[in-house]
Motif scaffolding. Structure first.
Motif, PDB file in Angstrom:
ATOM      1  N   PRO A 124       0.786  -1.235   0.000  1.00 36.18           N
ATOM      2  CA  PRO A 124       0.000   0.000   0.000  1.00 36.18           C
ATOM      3  C   PRO A 124       0.816   1.282   0.000  1.00 36.18           C
ATOM      4  CG  PRO A 124       0.132  -0.870   2.215  1.00 36.18           C
ATOM      5  CD  PRO A 124       0.874  -1.832   1.337  1.00 36.18           C
ATOM      6  N   PHE A 125       2.109   1.191   0.343  1.00 36.45           N
ATOM      7  CA  PHE A 125       2.855   2.410   0.607  1.00 36.45           C
ATOM      8  C   PHE A 125       3.618   2.943  -0.595  1.00 36.45           C
ATOM      9  CE2 PHE A 125       2.812   0.059   4.711  1.00 36.45           C
ATOM     10  CZ  PHE A 125       1.978   0.925   5.393  1.00 36.45           C
ATOM     11  N   GLY A 126       3.908   2.080  -1.556  1.00 32.96           N
ATOM     12  CA  GLY A 126       4.717   2.513  -2.684  1.00 32.96           C
ATOM     13  C   GLY A 126       6.200   2.465  -2.392  1.00 32.96           C
ATOM     14  N   GLY A 127       6.589   2.142  -1.170  1.00 32.39           N
ATOM     15  CA  GLY A 127       7.996   1.995  -0.809  1.00 32.39           C
ATOM     16  C   GLY A 127       8.343   0.531  -0.684  1.00 32.39           C
ATOM     17  N   ALA A 128       9.286   0.056  -1.483  1.00 26.99           N
ATOM     18  CA  ALA A 128       9.575  -1.381  -1.545  1.00 26.99           C
ATOM     19  C   ALA A 128      10.021  -1.926  -0.196  1.00 26.99           C
ATOM     20  CB  ALA A 128      10.644  -1.648  -2.603  1.00 26.99           C
ATOM     21  N   SER A 129      10.811  -1.151   0.547  1.00 28.10           N
ATOM     22  CA  SER A 129      11.314  -1.641   1.827  1.00 28.10           C
ATOM     23  C   SER A 129      10.177  -1.816   2.828  1.00 28.10           C
ATOM     24  CB  SER A 129      12.359  -0.681   2.392  1.00 28.10           C
ATOM     25  OG  SER A 129      12.870  -1.151   3.618  1.00 28.10           O
ATOM     26  N   ARG A 130       9.270  -0.843   2.911  1.00 27.11           N
ATOM     27  CA  ARG A 130       8.155  -0.950   3.859  1.00 27.11           C
ATOM     28  C   ARG A 130       7.215  -2.079   3.458  1.00 27.11           C
ATOM     29  NH1 ARG A 130       6.200   5.205   4.025  1.00 27.11           N
ATOM     30  NH2 ARG A 130       6.818   4.992   1.858  1.00 27.11           N
ATOM     31  N   ASN A 131       6.983  -2.251   2.169  1.00 26.11           N
ATOM     32  CA  ASN A 131       6.137  -3.353   1.718  1.00 26.11           C
ATOM     33  C   ASN A 131       6.744  -4.697   2.120  1.00 26.11           C
ATOM     34  OD1 ASN A 131       4.517  -1.449   0.511  1.00 26.11           O
ATOM     35  ND2 ASN A 131       5.355  -1.752  -1.536  1.00 26.11           N
ATOM     36  N   ALA A 132       8.070  -4.848   1.912  1.00 20.74           N
ATOM     37  CA  ALA A 132       8.742  -6.097   2.254  1.00 20.74           C
ATOM     38  C   ALA A 132       8.670  -6.360   3.757  1.00 20.74           C
ATOM     39  CB  ALA A 132      10.201  -6.053   1.788  1.00 20.74           C
ATOM     40  N   ASP A 133       8.812  -5.315   4.557  1.00 20.95           N
ATOM     41  CA  ASP A 133       8.720  -5.478   6.009  1.00 20.95           C
ATOM     42  C   ASP A 133       7.333  -5.974   6.406  1.00 20.95           C
ATOM     43  OD1 ASP A 133      11.288  -4.594   6.218  1.00 20.95           O
ATOM     44  OD2 ASP A 133      10.776  -2.578   6.885  1.00 20.95           O
ATOM     45  N   LEU A 134       6.302  -5.363   5.843  1.00 25.84           N
ATOM     46  CA  LEU A 134       4.938  -5.759   6.175  1.00 25.84           C
ATOM     47  C   LEU A 134       4.677  -7.198   5.754  1.00 25.84           C
ATOM     48  CD1 LEU A 134       2.104  -5.083   7.182  1.00 25.84           C
ATOM     49  CD2 LEU A 134       1.610  -4.091   4.942  1.00 25.84           C
ATOM     50  N   GLN A 135       5.090  -7.544   4.545  1.00 21.36           N
ATOM     51  CA  GLN A 135       4.886  -8.912   4.069  1.00 21.36           C
ATOM     52  C   GLN A 135       5.681  -9.914   4.902  1.00 21.36           C
ATOM     53  OE1 GLN A 135       5.962  -7.994  -0.002  1.00 21.36           O
ATOM     54  NE2 GLN A 135       3.871  -8.356  -0.702  1.00 21.36           N
ATOM     55  N   GLY A 136       6.887  -9.531   5.319  1.00 17.52           N
ATOM     56  CA  GLY A 136       7.695 -10.417   6.138  1.00 17.52           C
ATOM     57  C   GLY A 136       7.037 -10.720   7.472  1.00 17.52           C
ATOM     58  N   ILE A 137       6.443  -9.691   8.097  1.00 14.06           N
ATOM     59  CA  ILE A 137       5.762  -9.887   9.378  1.00 14.06           C
ATOM     60  C   ILE A 137       4.559 -10.816   9.216  1.00 14.06           C
ATOM     61  CG2 ILE A 137       4.391  -8.718  11.150  1.00 14.06           C
ATOM     62  CD1 ILE A 137       6.245  -6.278  10.727  1.00 14.06           C
ATOM     63  N   VAL A 138       3.770 -10.586   8.174  1.00 18.34           N
ATOM     64  CA  VAL A 138       2.581 -11.413   7.950  1.00 18.34           C
ATOM     65  C   VAL A 138       2.978 -12.854   7.630  1.00 18.34           C
ATOM     66  CG1 VAL A 138       0.542 -11.738   6.485  1.00 18.34           C
ATOM     67  CG2 VAL A 138       1.155  -9.453   7.271  1.00 18.34           C
ATOM     68  N   LEU A 139       4.082 -13.038   6.881  1.00 18.18           N
ATOM     69  CA  LEU A 139       4.560 -14.392   6.592  1.00 18.18           C
ATOM     70  C   LEU A 139       4.922 -15.119   7.887  1.00 18.18           C
ATOM     71  CD1 LEU A 139       5.528 -16.681   4.738  1.00 18.18           C
ATOM     72  CD2 LEU A 139       7.728 -15.507   4.578  1.00 18.18           C
ATOM     73  N   LEU A 140       5.620 -14.449   8.786  1.00 23.39           N
ATOM     74  CA  LEU A 140       5.997 -15.075  10.053  1.00 23.39           C
ATOM     75  C   LEU A 140       4.754 -15.427  10.870  1.00 23.39           C
ATOM     76  CD1 LEU A 140       9.098 -12.967  11.191  1.00 23.39           C
ATOM     77  CD2 LEU A 140       9.046 -15.131   9.936  1.00 23.39           C
ATOM     78  N   LEU A 141       3.767 -14.543  10.849  1.00 20.12           N
ATOM     79  CA  LEU A 141       2.531 -14.815  11.577  1.00 20.12           C
ATOM     80  C   LEU A 141       1.810 -16.021  10.980  1.00 20.12           C
ATOM     81  CD1 LEU A 141       0.466 -14.013  13.726  1.00 20.12           C
ATOM     82  CD2 LEU A 141      -0.521 -12.391  12.083  1.00 20.12           C
ATOM     83  N   ALA A 142       1.729 -16.070   9.648  1.00 23.58           N
ATOM     84  CA  ALA A 142       1.086 -17.215   8.988  1.00 23.58           C
ATOM     85  C   ALA A 142       1.833 -18.502   9.303  1.00 23.58           C
ATOM     86  CB  ALA A 142       1.035 -16.991   7.479  1.00 23.58           C
ATOM     87  N   GLY A 143       3.171 -18.436   9.308  1.00 23.63           N
ATOM     88  CA  GLY A 143       3.960 -19.622   9.617  1.00 23.63           C
ATOM     89  C   GLY A 143       3.734 -20.119  11.038  1.00 23.63           C
ATOM     90  N   ALA A 144       3.655 -19.184  11.987  1.00 19.80           N
ATOM     91  CA  ALA A 144       3.409 -19.569  13.380  1.00 19.80           C
ATOM     92  C   ALA A 144       2.054 -20.264  13.521  1.00 19.80           C
ATOM     93  CB  ALA A 144       3.472 -18.338  14.278  1.00 19.80           C
ATOM     94  N   ILE A 145       1.047 -19.746  12.829  1.00 18.70           N
ATOM     95  CA  ILE A 145      -0.286 -20.357  12.887  1.00 18.70           C
ATOM     96  C   ILE A 145      -0.279 -21.715  12.179  1.00 18.70           C
ATOM     97  CG2 ILE A 145      -2.702 -20.069  12.202  1.00 18.70           C
ATOM     98  CD1 ILE A 145      -2.239 -17.035  12.465  1.00 18.70           C
ATOM     99  N   GLY A 146       0.474 -21.811  11.076  1.00 17.01           N
ATOM    100  CA  GLY A 146       0.590 -23.085  10.376  1.00 17.01           C
ATOM    101  C   GLY A 146       1.236 -24.158  11.241  1.00 17.01           C
ATOM    102  N   TRP A 147       2.321 -23.811  11.939  1.00 12.90           N
ATOM    103  CA  TRP A 147       2.956 -24.769  12.844  1.00 12.90           C
ATOM    104  C   TRP A 147       2.022 -25.136  13.990  1.00 12.90           C
ATOM    105  CZ3 TRP A 147       6.698 -27.850  11.753  1.00 12.90           C
ATOM    106  CH2 TRP A 147       7.700 -27.476  10.861  1.00 12.90           C
ATOM    107  N   THR A 148       1.191 -24.169  14.419  1.00  8.02           N
ATOM    108  CA  THR A 148       0.199 -24.468  15.460  1.00  8.02           C
ATOM    109  C   THR A 148      -0.775 -25.547  14.987  1.00  8.02           C
ATOM    110  OG1 THR A 148       0.332 -22.204  16.319  1.00  8.02           O
ATOM    111  CG2 THR A 148      -1.620 -23.485  16.907  1.00  8.02           C
TER     112      THR A 148
END
Length: 350
Positions: free
Chosen positions: A26-50
């Motif tokens: 949403p931000f147009g800044g590649a670094s901020r987008n990657a940070d947001l996606q990285g956090i959501v990926l980790l959250l999805a992974g934690a729920i998947g392992w659960t």
């Protein structure tokens, strides 16, 4: 709530989060987008392992025939590499613009194992719909964000990655035609959209690969591709590409440019191989390819020209060589074996 129902809800939440990942730009800044996606990926992974912990019996089927051993070797290599290399933050979380470190690889494994329990029709339909949504918004988003449709990259702002998704969409569309026969006209329209955007992406190898894989995929689905149908398919592809030659991007049709591009990537991969030899056991770190491909290690003139433009390399343009660089030869070869064995099992099973 029982453990079974809790595991099912966890899998559904994992799917929902993963479906959101490509749209988190949403931000147009590649670094901020990657940070947001990285956090959501980790959250999805934690729920998947659960979900896996709640219902571990479903994981055993996923790990038969050596898959579990290869996955364990790769993940342990990620952990070892992150522990012994100096850039711990990068190796756990990933470098700027590429937030994929050891934690991300563990998250991907958790998501993959959890989603093995999702029915194939449901999973492939979700994936197809997500790719279709990405395709629909690609042109307006690229025009608004990049002010040009040259090498269209859509929400990824990266044409190569977008082309991989489009190629998967084309292959999945063949399956969708089998699942939803009453929607074939709409699916045909999606195939035209995917193919048109794939051409506009200018990603030659993705285009070539999907043209080779489509008849193979049809053979798996229907089993009616004889020599005559293969020749007819090749003739249609050649005629189509010749007819569209004038409308194709110069990147696709320019043989000289393609030759330069191939040599450029071979120079980069040759340098990557030399770097891989220097650290064969633990690599340079799961999220730290920039050190492996540091401009001071690159001798080729075309690569130095890129460095003088103040760019740096975070990939060798070869995902398997990237894994070798990141976590060493044992982990990298385990990753290659994991992909190869998975492909073999699926081809054998139709």
């Amino acid at each position: 709530m029982t453990r079974t129902s809790a595991a099912a809800h966890s899998r559904k939440l994992t799917v929902a989060l993963l479906c959101c990942l490509p749209f988190l730009a949403p931000f147009g800044g590649a670094s901020r987008n990657a940070d947001l996606q990285g956090i959501v990926l980790l959250l999805a992974g934690a729920i998947g392992w659960t979900a896996i912990i709640l219902r571990p019996d479903g994981m055993t089927k996923s790990l038969r025939s050596g898959m579990g051993v290869l996955l364990a070797i790769f993940l342990l290599s990620c952990a070892l590499s992150a522990a012994v290399n100096p850039h711990l933050a990068y190796d756990l979380w990933g470098a700027p613009y590429v937030r994929l470190g050891a934690a991300g690889f563990f998250a991907c494994a958790g998501c993959g194992l959890a989603l093995r329990q999702v029915p194939a029709k449901q999973f492939s339909t979700w994936l197809f719909v997500i790719i279709l949504m990405l395709a629909i918004v690609a042109a307006p988003y690229t025009r608004w964000h990049a002010h040009s449709l040259a090498r269209i990259g859509g929400l990824f702002s990266q044409a190569d990655i977008f082309a991989v998704f489009l190629s998967c969409g084309l292959l999945l569309s063949l399956q969708m035609r089998e699942y939803y026969r009453d929607l074939r006209a709409y699916i045909l329209a999606s195939q035209v959209l995917f193919f048109g955007l794939l051409l506009l992406s200018g990603t030659r190898f993705a285009l070539l690969t999907v043209l080779v894989l489509m008849p193979i995929y049809l053979q798996q689905l229907r089993g009616w591709w004889g020599a005559g149908r293969w020749l007819l398919y090749l003739a249609v592809v050649v005629i189509l590409l010749v007819a569209l030659r004038g409308a194709l991007p110069a990147r696709v049709t320019n043989v000289g440019y393609a030759d330069e591009s191939i040599h450029y990537r071979l120079d980069l991969q040759s340098a990557a191989m030399r770097s891989a030899v220097h650290r064969p056991v633990a690599g340079y770190g799961p999220g730290n390819l920039a050190d492996a491909l540091d401009c001071r290690k690159l001798a080729a003139a075309d690569l130095q020209a890129t460095c003088r433009q103040h760019y740096f390399f975070n990939s060798s343009h070869n995902i398997y060589l990237d894994r070798v660089l990141a976590v060493g030869w044992l982990g990298g070869l385990a990753f290659l074996g994991l992909v190869t064995l998975g492909a073999y099992r699926n081809l054998r099973g139709g």
